[in-house]
Design a protein around this motif. Structure first.
Motif: not given
Length: 343
Positions: A101-129
């Motif tokens: 799981i990666s949290l991307a709450g309002a006001g955060s800058t999740p780009d780096q965390a999401v790219r790192t997540l993508a490098g360690n999983v086979d696919g990603i579901a982006f759920m809710a705004r």
């Protein structure tokens, strides 16, 4: 056809494009404060341009899967996100897959965390705004199977929704049939969000009756805002006879505060919510609300993501799961329900 078709970029290519060493690339992606701002931006620009995924990406792109699904949520606080998460994890577990799981709450800058997540999983579901915007999701989708749920659809990718607009219109018509005419909406209607779709449904039904919302209180869907809106309604003597809330947390807080301030709910102001949380059936009067298939949405997201990873083609059309009104007493219709679904 698998979505992972482009050749993989290497850390050496990123370093060459950014004009730095591979060690600097690694430090930047690890979030090191020792990397100068201009250098960091040069590295991240190279990462974006080359669609580079760090860490576990090499294993996955070489055909050795991580057997993990990524899940990006704006938060895990509250019954809605908890239900999504649990259903997603259970469906993944049934297939022998883990969840990261990666949290991307309002006001955060999740780009780096999401790219790192993508490098360690086979696919990603982006759920809710969340703060993970469509541009970032599109970037990840060039390397990994992705899907979206309860947020805007990415062209050519799976998109899952719970129905919002028409159910909100039906709920509004129910209030109109009960004699309410000064109907307000509480919630933040962001573009492509569930709450935004609910407000559009409310407006459509009011327009059919030749009316407009008596007020729209654009606030976050949290308890404190429900309390504040109730106090404002009373202090400013805003003329309302019904309030449609974007979720039950807002509705329950608003109803409680109105009652404490001496306002009869639903005698003077009807209140409705959305989500049908457990507390909605135990408050008095019982909260009229909308039950949406949150567990089904979470489970379907995990199953579809696993199918995409296995090479199944994306669905041509979005999947929309039905929501239904749960009829209790706070709508003030004169025939209080006991939790039955309105057709």
């Amino acid at each position: 056809m698998s979505q992972d078709s482009a050749p993989a970029a290497t850390i050496y290519a990123v370093a060459q494009r950014a004009g730095v060493s591979t060690a600097t690339v690694s430090r930047t992606l690890a979030g090191s404060a020792k990397v100068a701002p201009l250098t960091r931006e040069a590295v991240l620009e190279a990462v974006r341009a080359l669609n580079y995924l760090p860490d576990g990406a090499a294993r996955a792109l070489a055909g050795r899967r991580t057997h993990a699904l990524g899940l990006v949520l704006p938060d895990i606080v509250g019954p809605y996100y908890a239900a999504l998460l649990v259903a997603f994890e259970m469906a993944a577990s049934e297939r022998g897959l883990s969840v990261v799981i990666s949290l991307a709450g309002a006001g955060s800058t999740p780009d780096q965390a999401v790219r790192t997540l993508a490098g360690n999983v086979d696919g990603i579901a982006f759920m809710a705004r969340s703060a993970a915007d469509d541009e970032l999701i599109a970037e990840i989708a060039r390397r990994r199977p992705v899907l979206t749920a309860a947020r805007s659809r990415l062209p050519g990718r799976d998109a899952l929704f719970a129905e919002n607009r028409e159910t909100a219109a039906q709920l509004t018509r129910h209030l109109l049939e009960a004699g309410h005419r000064r109907i307000a909406f509480v919630g933040r209607p962001e573009p492509h969000s569930d709450v935004g779709a609910r407000l559009r449904g409310v407006k459509a039904a009011l327009e059919e009756a030749g009316l407009e919302p008596a007020a729209v209180f654009e606030v976050d869907s949290v308890e404190a805002e429900g309390l504040a809106v109730a106090r404002r309604i009373v202090a400013e003597e805003i003329e309302l006879d019904a309030v449609i809330c974007g979720n039950d947390e807002l509705a329950l807080a608003l109803m409680h505060e109105l009652q404490d301030l001496g306002v009869d709910v639903p005698g003077l102001i009807a209140v409705t919510g959305w989500d049908d949380v457990l507390a909605a059936r135990y408050v008095r009067p019982g909260l009229t609300t909308v039950a949406q298939p949150v567990q089904e949405l979470g489970a379907l997201a995990a199953r579809r993501l696993a199918a995409l990873i296995d090479g199944e083609a994306p669905l041509e059309e979005p999947v929309v799961l039905p929501s239904r009104i749960v009829h209790r007493a706070t709508c003030g219709c004169g025939t209080p329900g006991e939790g039955e679904m309105l057709p």
